[in-house]
Design a protein around this motif. Sequence first.
Motif, mmCIF file in Angstrom:
data_model
loop_
_atom_site.group_PDB
_atom_site.id
_atom_site.type_symbol
_atom_site.label_atom_id
_atom_site.label_comp_id
_atom_site.label_asym_id
_atom_site.label_seq_id
_atom_site.Cartn_x
_atom_site.Cartn_y
_atom_site.Cartn_z
ATOM 1 N N ARG A 53 -3.671 -51.763 24.138
ATOM 2 C CA ARG A 53 -4.880 -51.517 23.347
ATOM 3 C C ARG A 53 -4.600 -51.202 21.888
ATOM 4 N N GLY A 54 -3.380 -50.794 21.610
ATOM 5 C CA GLY A 54 -3.058 -50.369 20.253
ATOM 6 C C GLY A 54 -3.219 -48.883 20.055
ATOM 7 N N LYS A 55 -4.050 -48.273 20.873
ATOM 8 C CA LYS A 55 -4.316 -46.842 20.750
ATOM 9 C C LYS A 55 -4.668 -46.298 22.130
ATOM 10 N N TYR A 56 -4.168 -45.103 22.413
ATOM 11 C CA TYR A 56 -4.477 -44.446 23.687
ATOM 12 C C TYR A 56 -5.780 -43.667 23.557
ATOM 13 N N ILE A 57 -6.358 -43.271 24.686
ATOM 14 C CA ILE A 57 -7.677 -42.633 24.644
ATOM 15 C C ILE A 57 -7.656 -41.269 23.958
ATOM 16 N N ASP A 58 -6.482 -40.651 23.836
ATOM 17 C CA ASP A 58 -6.405 -39.373 23.115
ATOM 18 C C ASP A 58 -6.216 -39.584 21.614
ATOM 19 N N GLY A 59 -6.190 -40.849 21.185
ATOM 20 C CA GLY A 59 -6.036 -41.157 19.767
ATOM 21 C C GLY A 59 -4.609 -41.458 19.348
ATOM 22 N N SER A 60 -3.653 -41.273 20.250
ATOM 23 C CA SER A 60 -2.254 -41.584 19.931
ATOM 24 C C SER A 60 -2.094 -43.089 19.740
ATOM 25 N N ASN A 61 -1.279 -43.453 18.770
ATOM 26 C CA ASN A 61 -1.039 -44.872 18.520
ATOM 27 C C ASN A 61 -0.117 -45.469 19.565
ATOM 28 N N GLY A 62 -0.457 -46.684 19.980
ATOM 29 C CA GLY A 62 0.420 -47.471 20.825
ATOM 30 C C GLY A 62 1.330 -48.305 19.940
ATOM 31 N N SER A 63 2.145 -49.132 20.547
ATOM 32 C CA SER A 63 3.160 -49.867 19.791
ATOM 33 C C SER A 63 2.611 -50.703 18.627
ATOM 34 N N PRO A 64 1.524 -51.464 18.774
ATOM 35 C CA PRO A 64 1.060 -52.252 17.624
ATOM 36 C C PRO A 64 0.719 -51.392 16.407
ATOM 37 N N LEU A 65 0.048 -50.274 16.644
ATOM 38 C CA LEU A 65 -0.313 -49.414 15.516
ATOM 39 C C LEU A 65 0.883 -48.621 15.005
ATOM 40 N N ILE A 66 1.854 -48.371 15.855
ATOM 41 C CA ILE A 66 3.092 -47.741 15.382
ATOM 42 C C ILE A 66 3.793 -48.679 14.406
ATOM 43 N N PHE A 67 3.873 -49.953 14.749
ATOM 44 C CA PHE A 67 4.484 -50.919 13.829
ATOM 45 C C PHE A 67 3.738 -50.927 12.495
ATOM 46 N N LEU A 68 2.418 -51.037 12.559
ATOM 47 C CA LEU A 68 1.615 -51.105 11.333
ATOM 48 C C LEU A 68 1.689 -49.804 10.539
ATOM 49 N N GLU A 69 1.669 -48.691 11.231
ATOM 50 C CA GLU A 69 1.755 -47.385 10.568
ATOM 51 C C GLU A 69 3.084 -47.241 9.817
ATOM 52 N N ASN A 70 4.170 -47.655 10.444
ATOM 53 C CA ASN A 70 5.475 -47.573 9.777
ATOM 54 C C ASN A 70 5.536 -48.498 8.567
ATOM 55 N N ILE A 71 4.979 -49.681 8.694
ATOM 56 C CA ILE A 71 4.953 -50.607 7.557
ATOM 57 C C ILE A 71 4.126 -50.000 6.427
ATOM 58 N N LYS A 116 1.649 -57.943 3.002
ATOM 59 C CA LYS A 116 3.002 -57.899 3.566
ATOM 60 C C LYS A 116 3.067 -58.353 5.022
ATOM 61 N N ILE A 117 1.919 -58.488 5.660
ATOM 62 C CA ILE A 117 1.938 -58.796 7.094
ATOM 63 C C ILE A 117 1.139 -60.055 7.428
ATOM 64 N N ASP A 118 1.484 -60.605 8.556
ATOM 65 C CA ASP A 118 0.747 -61.725 9.141
ATOM 66 C C ASP A 118 0.705 -61.437 10.639
ATOM 67 N N ILE A 119 -0.476 -61.165 11.163
ATOM 68 C CA ILE A 119 -0.600 -60.809 12.579
ATOM 69 C C ILE A 119 -1.148 -61.985 13.364
#
Length: 153
Positions: A53-71, A116-119
């Motif tokens: 989903r990109g995000k967990y129900i508690d608001g924690s970022n999943g892997s896709p948003l972790i990648f984007l957040e780090n970028i 910088k990105i292409d998704i």
Amino acid sequence: MGDKIDLWDICNRPSTRTKLEILKRVFDVWLTIWNKQSWVANEWYVVDLFAGRGKYIDGSNGSPLIFLENIASRDKKLKDNLKIKLFFVEENNNTFKYLTEHTSEFLKNNPEIKSKIDIRFFNNDCNQIIDKIITEINNSNKHPLKEFIPMKF
């Protein structure tokens, strides 16, 4: 049988939280190291075969948003002409819908990284789409594809 566990509720899943923290740290190091290498091309690839989903129900970022957040957090430090191509694969239709929504929301709030990105999103089984993704990756000396490790978070 016990109650069905909601995979998107990680409140009681410390191993998942730990894996996500490791991913965040490793990707941050990866961005730092590759950004400093003069021999590396300015096109990088991130393939997430189990994007979720990109995000967990508690608001924690999943892997896709972790990648984007780090970028996003390194945006000003990354090479000017860099393009990071992200391939997000999610088979479940409902989960895929959330993935695109959460990603769009993140990009709306972080427009500075769009250049910088292409998704690329794939609503498909990773086994069915991986060959297509691989054809879109330039595997050369300047684009080394050394390891391809699918991990489900």
